[in-house]
Design a protein around this motif. Structure first.
Motif, mmCIF file in Angstrom:
data_model
loop_
_atom_site.group_PDB
_atom_site.id
_atom_site.type_symbol
_atom_site.label_atom_id
_atom_site.label_comp_id
_atom_site.label_asym_id
_atom_site.label_seq_id
_atom_site.Cartn_x
_atom_site.Cartn_y
_atom_site.Cartn_z
ATOM 1 N N MET A 191 0.771 -1.168 0.072
ATOM 2 C CA MET A 191 -0.010 0.124 0.003
ATOM 3 C C MET A 191 0.938 1.330 -0.237
ATOM 4 S SD MET A 191 -3.258 0.574 2.446
ATOM 5 C CE MET A 191 -2.734 2.398 2.895
ATOM 6 N N THR A 192 0.479 2.252 -0.834
ATOM 7 C CA THR A 192 1.239 3.469 -0.732
ATOM 8 C C THR A 192 1.121 4.276 0.658
ATOM 9 O OG1 THR A 192 -0.596 4.578 -1.910
ATOM 10 C CG2 THR A 192 1.413 3.881 -3.224
ATOM 11 N N THR A 193 2.027 4.902 0.924
ATOM 12 C CA THR A 193 1.943 5.979 2.040
ATOM 13 C C THR A 193 1.096 6.823 1.784
ATOM 14 O OG1 THR A 193 4.445 5.414 2.224
ATOM 15 C CG2 THR A 193 3.473 7.204 3.555
ATOM 16 N N PRO A 194 0.393 6.966 2.947
ATOM 17 C CA PRO A 194 -0.886 8.271 2.844
ATOM 18 C C PRO A 194 0.037 9.618 2.650
ATOM 19 C CG PRO A 194 -1.415 6.914 4.658
ATOM 20 C CD PRO A 194 0.008 6.400 3.993
ATOM 21 N N ALA A 195 -0.825 10.600 1.904
ATOM 22 C CA ALA A 195 -0.197 11.962 1.827
ATOM 23 C C ALA A 195 -0.180 12.234 3.390
ATOM 24 C CB ALA A 195 -1.180 12.658 1.034
ATOM 25 N N MET A 196 -1.136 12.197 4.177
ATOM 26 C CA MET A 196 -1.286 12.722 5.516
ATOM 27 C C MET A 196 -1.809 11.290 6.141
ATOM 28 S SD MET A 196 -2.777 16.140 6.693
ATOM 29 C CE MET A 196 -1.143 17.064 6.811
ATOM 30 N N ILE A 230 -5.175 10.214 4.530
ATOM 31 C CA ILE A 230 -5.577 10.984 3.358
ATOM 32 C C ILE A 230 -5.074 10.239 2.148
ATOM 33 C CG2 ILE A 230 -5.407 13.379 2.528
ATOM 34 C CD1 ILE A 230 -6.226 14.037 5.250
ATOM 35 N N PRO A 231 -5.340 9.893 1.259
ATOM 36 C CA PRO A 231 -4.663 9.232 0.155
ATOM 37 C C PRO A 231 -3.776 10.242 -0.740
ATOM 38 C CG PRO A 231 -7.003 8.518 -0.030
ATOM 39 C CD PRO A 231 -6.813 9.619 1.142
ATOM 40 N N GLN A 232 -2.737 9.815 -0.947
ATOM 41 C CA GLN A 232 -1.819 10.611 -2.136
ATOM 42 C C GLN A 232 -2.758 10.951 -3.263
ATOM 43 O OE1 GLN A 232 1.281 11.375 -1.957
ATOM 44 N NE2 GLN A 232 2.113 10.137 -0.485
ATOM 45 N N GLY A 233 -2.485 12.195 -3.851
ATOM 46 C CA GLY A 233 -3.215 12.576 -5.163
ATOM 47 C C GLY A 233 -4.525 12.913 -4.723
ATOM 48 N N ARG A 246 -2.310 14.043 22.688
ATOM 49 C CA ARG A 246 -1.852 12.686 22.357
ATOM 50 C C ARG A 246 -1.821 12.266 20.678
ATOM 51 N NH1 ARG A 246 -5.286 8.726 24.520
ATOM 52 N NH2 ARG A 246 -6.317 10.182 25.810
ATOM 53 N N GLY A 247 -1.168 11.400 20.367
ATOM 54 C CA GLY A 247 -1.410 11.143 18.940
ATOM 55 C C GLY A 247 -0.300 11.621 18.152
ATOM 56 N N THR A 248 -0.345 11.113 16.942
ATOM 57 C CA THR A 248 0.887 11.567 15.993
ATOM 58 C C THR A 248 0.319 12.011 14.638
ATOM 59 O OG1 THR A 248 1.653 9.371 16.812
ATOM 60 C CG2 THR A 248 3.282 10.563 15.281
ATOM 61 N N ALA A 249 0.933 12.937 13.728
ATOM 62 C CA ALA A 249 0.590 13.190 12.494
ATOM 63 C C ALA A 249 1.823 12.914 11.551
ATOM 64 C CB ALA A 249 0.142 14.487 12.233
ATOM 65 N N TYR A 250 1.366 12.108 10.334
ATOM 66 C CA TYR A 250 2.377 12.100 9.275
ATOM 67 C C TYR A 250 2.020 12.558 8.164
ATOM 68 C CZ TYR A 250 3.812 8.273 12.673
ATOM 69 O OH TYR A 250 4.187 7.390 13.770
ATOM 70 N N VAL A 251 3.015 13.147 7.450
ATOM 71 C CA VAL A 251 2.885 13.655 6.055
ATOM 72 C C VAL A 251 3.904 13.227 5.139
ATOM 73 C CG1 VAL A 251 3.057 15.789 4.630
ATOM 74 C CG2 VAL A 251 2.337 16.108 6.971
ATOM 75 N N ASP A 252 3.429 12.344 4.375
ATOM 76 C CA ASP A 252 4.238 11.456 3.550
ATOM 77 C C ASP A 252 5.323 10.529 4.199
ATOM 78 O OD1 ASP A 252 4.004 11.431 0.735
ATOM 79 O OD2 ASP A 252 5.365 12.939 0.130
ATOM 80 N N GLY A 253 4.714 10.000 5.041
ATOM 81 C CA GLY A 253 5.581 9.222 6.242
ATOM 82 C C GLY A 253 6.285 9.812 7.194
ATOM 83 N N ILE A 254 6.300 11.079 7.178
ATOM 84 C CA ILE A 254 7.321 11.913 7.914
ATOM 85 C C ILE A 254 6.592 12.458 9.275
ATOM 86 C CG2 ILE A 254 8.948 13.979 8.369
ATOM 87 C CD1 ILE A 254 9.465 13.550 5.209
ATOM 88 N N ASP A 255 6.832 12.122 10.512
ATOM 89 C CA ASP A 255 6.289 12.289 11.699
ATOM 90 C C ASP A 255 6.503 13.848 11.649
ATOM 91 O OD1 ASP A 255 5.739 13.139 14.444
ATOM 92 O OD2 ASP A 255 6.308 10.999 14.789
#
Ligand SMILES: Nc1ncnc2c1ncn2[C@@H]1O[C@H](COP(=O)(O)OP(=O)(O)OP(=O)(O)O)[C@@H](O)[C@H]1O
Length: 251
Positions: free
Chosen positions: A1-6, A28-31, A59-68
């Protein structure tokens, strides 16, 4: 599976006694052209602020393109373009100076930042602002300047809080075209909006937020089902209260 955009994972934010966001998770899917909708106070701005490095989650985490976003903020900010709700900083500068400055802050050489600023001012219909400072702009002009600032460094994911609020219809059309072109070129747009018709026409994916939680998410067609998005939204969050009320109004 591709990394989500977010990817938002178990985000929580509490203000005093108010749980603004309670264990909110969303991919949030890429594109995608992704719309976040929800009633006033649902937690959209708080979620997007935590997702983009503007507000520390409890609490919790947010990733953008797999980056924390919270562990590697400078890497995340290269990928992200953010238009927060309201212009928070630098409003003593002129719009053109501000856009060039933001471009340089994001690592663009000065001549590139200047060239992009000129192009953005052109498409945003802001070429005649001269030296006027942003504090003296109309709400719509300030919003368009903030959009330019979100785009100037060429981000891959753009997050916009209420991008069409206070903007005239022609400018809203321009903004829609800019965002659609960005998505057509492989970028991802995440926006919050109250205008269900706009979200339904523009966004291929949507999440409905209510009381700090995601109550529906998927493609716009999946979420809307056999109704309009507006009808589905009313069904999910309730809140139409007028029957029999305010009978004095207009009498
Ligand atoms: N800085 C703050 N201090 C205290 N409470 C806050 C703060 N920011 C947000 N809240 C509360 O958190 C809840 C969620 O607010 P938020 O602004 O995230 O909602 P929203 O979905 O963006 O609403 P709207 O559509 O009206 O912009 C609300 O109850 C709000 O009053």
């Amino acid at each position: 599976m591709t990394t989500p955009a977010m990817s938002l994972q178990h985000l929580v934010k509490v203000f005093g006694n108010t749980v603004a966001v309670g264990d909110l998770s969303l991919d949030i899917p890429q594109g995608s052209f992704f719309g976040m909708v929800g009633p006033n106070g649902a937690g959209k701005t708080t979620s997007l602020s935590m997702a983009t490095g503007l507000l520390i989650p409890d609490r919790g985490t947010a990733y953008v393109d797999g980056i924390d976003v919270w562990k590697n903020p400078s890497d995340a900010k290269q990928i992200l373009g953010v238009m927060p709700d309201g212009m928070r900083v630098f409003d003593r500068m002129s719009g053109p100076d501000y856009l060039t400055y933001v471009g340089m802050l994001r690592g663009l050489p000065k001549d590139v930042a200047r060239k992009r600023t000129a192009e953005l001012l052109e498409v945003l219909d802001l070429t005649d602002v001269g030296k006027k400072i942003i504090a003296d702009y109309s709400a719509g002009m300030a919003k368009k300047t903030a959009l330019g600032a979100a785009l100037v460094h060429g981000p891959r994911v753009v997050v916009l809080d209420e991008p069409f609020e206070s903007v005239d219809p022609v400018s809203a059309g321009n903004i829609r075209q800019i965002l659609q072109a960005f998505v057509n070129n492989g970028g991802t747009v995440v926006l919050s909006s109250h205008v269900m018709d706009t979200v339904e026409k523009l966004c291929d994916h949507v999440a409905v937020i209510n009381q700090g939680h995601v109550i529906a998410a998927g493609t716009t067609a999946e979420v809307a089902g056999d109704m309009t998005l507006d009808e589905r939204f009313a069904e999910l969050v309730g809140g139409r209260h007028l029957e029999g009320g305010l009978s004095w109004l207009g009498n």
